[in-house]
Scaffold this motif. Structure first.
Motif, PDB file in Angstrom:
ATOM      1  N   UNK A 192       0.865  -1.176   0.000  1.00 47.69           N
ATOM      2  CA  UNK A 192       0.000   0.000   0.000  1.00 47.69           C
ATOM      3  C   UNK A 192       0.906   1.232   0.000  1.00 47.69           C
ATOM      4  N   UNK A 193       0.431   2.301  -0.642  1.00 53.60           N
ATOM      5  CA  UNK A 193       1.176   3.560  -0.628  1.00 53.60           C
ATOM      6  C   UNK A 193       0.190   4.722  -0.706  1.00 53.60           C
ATOM      7  N   UNK A 194       0.684   5.908  -0.375  1.00 53.64           N
ATOM      8  CA  UNK A 194      -0.170   7.078  -0.401  1.00 53.64           C
ATOM      9  C   UNK A 194       0.546   8.295   0.140  1.00 53.64           C
ATOM     10  N   UNK A 195      -0.238   9.334   0.421  1.00 53.50           N
ATOM     11  CA  UNK A 195       0.308  10.584   0.958  1.00 53.50           C
ATOM     12  C   UNK A 195      -0.546  11.057   2.129  1.00 53.50           C
ATOM     13  N   UNK A 196       0.095  11.808   3.022  1.00 48.18           N
ATOM     14  CA  UNK A 196      -0.583  12.376   4.184  1.00 48.18           C
ATOM     15  C   UNK A 196      -0.367  13.884   4.147  1.00 48.18           C
TER      16      UNK A 196
ATOM     17  N   UNK B 237       7.812  14.646   1.771  1.00 45.83           N
ATOM     18  CA  UNK B 237       6.697  14.980   0.882  1.00 45.83           C
ATOM     19  C   UNK B 237       5.377  14.383   1.372  1.00 45.83           C
ATOM     20  N   UNK B 238       5.385  13.827   2.582  1.00 47.23           N
ATOM     21  CA  UNK B 238       4.175  13.226   3.142  1.00 47.23           C
ATOM     22  C   UNK B 238       3.846  11.859   2.547  1.00 47.23           C
ATOM     23  N   UNK B 239       4.774  11.295   1.775  1.00 46.91           N
ATOM     24  CA  UNK B 239       4.516  10.014   1.107  1.00 46.91           C
ATOM     25  C   UNK B 239       4.950   8.838   1.983  1.00 46.91           C
ATOM     26  N   UNK B 240       4.246   7.726   1.828  1.00 45.84           N
ATOM     27  CA  UNK B 240       4.612   6.485   2.503  1.00 45.84           C
ATOM     28  C   UNK B 240       4.347   5.330   1.546  1.00 45.84           C
ATOM     29  N   UNK B 241       5.038   4.227   1.770  1.00 43.90           N
ATOM     30  CA  UNK B 241       4.815   3.010   0.982  1.00 43.90           C
ATOM     31  C   UNK B 241       5.444   1.851   1.736  1.00 43.90           C
TER      32      UNK B 241
ATOM     33  N   UNK C 221      -8.854   0.180   4.044  1.00 45.00           N
ATOM     34  CA  UNK C 221      -8.451  -0.059   2.659  1.00 45.00           C
ATOM     35  C   UNK C 221      -8.767  -1.507   2.303  1.00 45.00           C
ATOM     36  N   UNK C 222      -9.042  -1.726   1.050  1.00 44.85           N
ATOM     37  CA  UNK C 222      -9.294  -3.085   0.555  1.00 44.85           C
ATOM     38  C   UNK C 222      -8.186  -3.441  -0.429  1.00 44.85           C
ATOM     39  N   UNK C 223      -7.691  -4.654  -0.298  1.00 44.94           N
ATOM     40  CA  UNK C 223      -6.635  -5.135  -1.173  1.00 44.94           C
ATOM     41  C   UNK C 223      -7.233  -5.939  -2.312  1.00 44.94           C
ATOM     42  N   UNK C 224      -6.656  -5.758  -3.497  1.00 45.58           N
ATOM     43  CA  UNK C 224      -7.084  -6.498  -4.684  1.00 45.58           C
ATOM     44  C   UNK C 224      -5.897  -7.311  -5.182  1.00 45.58           C
ATOM     45  N   UNK C 225      -6.192  -8.497  -5.686  1.00 43.29           N
ATOM     46  CA  UNK C 225      -5.105  -9.343  -6.174  1.00 43.29           C
ATOM     47  C   UNK C 225      -4.527  -8.761  -7.456  1.00 43.29           C
TER      48      UNK C 225
ATOM     49  N   UNK D 223      -3.827   3.585  -4.286  1.00 45.78           N
ATOM     50  CA  UNK D 223      -3.082   4.645  -3.617  1.00 45.78           C
ATOM     51  C   UNK D 223      -4.073   5.538  -2.876  1.00 45.78           C
ATOM     52  N   UNK D 224      -3.727   5.897  -1.647  1.00 49.67           N
ATOM     53  CA  UNK D 224      -4.663   6.680  -0.851  1.00 49.67           C
ATOM     54  C   UNK D 224      -4.075   8.043  -0.491  1.00 49.67           C
ATOM     55  N   UNK D 225      -4.968   8.991  -0.273  1.00 45.35           N
ATOM     56  CA  UNK D 225      -4.595  10.335   0.184  1.00 45.35           C
ATOM     57  C   UNK D 225      -5.332  10.564   1.493  1.00 45.35           C
ATOM     58  N   UNK D 226      -4.580  10.879   2.536  1.00 47.68           N
ATOM     59  CA  UNK D 226      -5.156  11.051   3.868  1.00 47.68           C
ATOM     60  C   UNK D 226      -4.943  12.486   4.323  1.00 47.68           C
ATOM     61  N   UNK D 227      -6.011  13.083   4.804  1.00 48.49           N
ATOM     62  CA  UNK D 227      -5.929  14.431   5.360  1.00 48.49           C
ATOM     63  C   UNK D 227      -6.073  14.346   6.867  1.00 48.49           C
TER      64      UNK D 227
END
Length: 148
Positions: free
Chosen positions: A43-47, A74-78, A113-117, A135-139
């Motif tokens: 999973x990855x995204x930004x905060x 940059x607020x990114x994670x993975x 979050x839901x994971x897809x194969x 990819x998710x964006x969290x505020x």
């Protein structure tokens, strides 16, 4: 001593007869393998804060002891995790401000979050496959209680 040898022999015969190299059995779901099944998920995204600015140093993890990472400048994670268990469904990502007031204080947040194969990575034997989340964006909201 004789009984122990007989039990050992019966145990070995049981393992040997439980498996077959027959392709037809494998196609019917009767796999001959020993060990633990595994799966990989990522999973990855930004905060960001409420103004859309990236927040570094936020701890991101999946509830129930899965790995944690921290957001970068940059607020990114993975992260990618290989595990012997199944992936939680839905998984709950936890976002926690743990670096103090240096870049502001933020209330913790949880996001499902839901994971897809991944169709490009086929399961093979005990390997159950590769799963990814969108990819998710969290505020995150600034904390009203600076003592947290």
């Amino acid at each position: 001593m004789k009984n122990k040898l007989l039990w050992m022999l019966f145990s070995l015969l049981g393992f040997a007869s439980a498996c077959s190299d027959d392709d037809e059995q494998e196609q019917n779901g009767n796999l001959c393998m020993y060990g633990c099944p595994s799966v990989t998920f990522s999973v990855k995204g930004t905060v960001t804060d409420e103004a859309g600015r990236p927040i570094p140093g936020i701890r991101v993890g999946i509830k129930n002891g899965y790995p944690t990472e921290f957001t970068d400048d940059k607020g990114a994670f993975a992260f990618t995790k290989s595990t012997l268990s199944t992936i939680p469904e839905p998984a709950v990502l936890q976002f926690t401000d743990v670096d103090g007031a240096g870049n502001g204080l933020y209330d913790p947040k949880e996001v499902e979050v839901r994971f897809m194969q991944n169709p490009d990575v086929a399961p093979d034997g005990w390997y159950r496959g590769d799963f990814t989340a969108e990819e998710i964006a969290v505020e995150m909201k600034a904390s009203e209680n600076p003592e947290k």
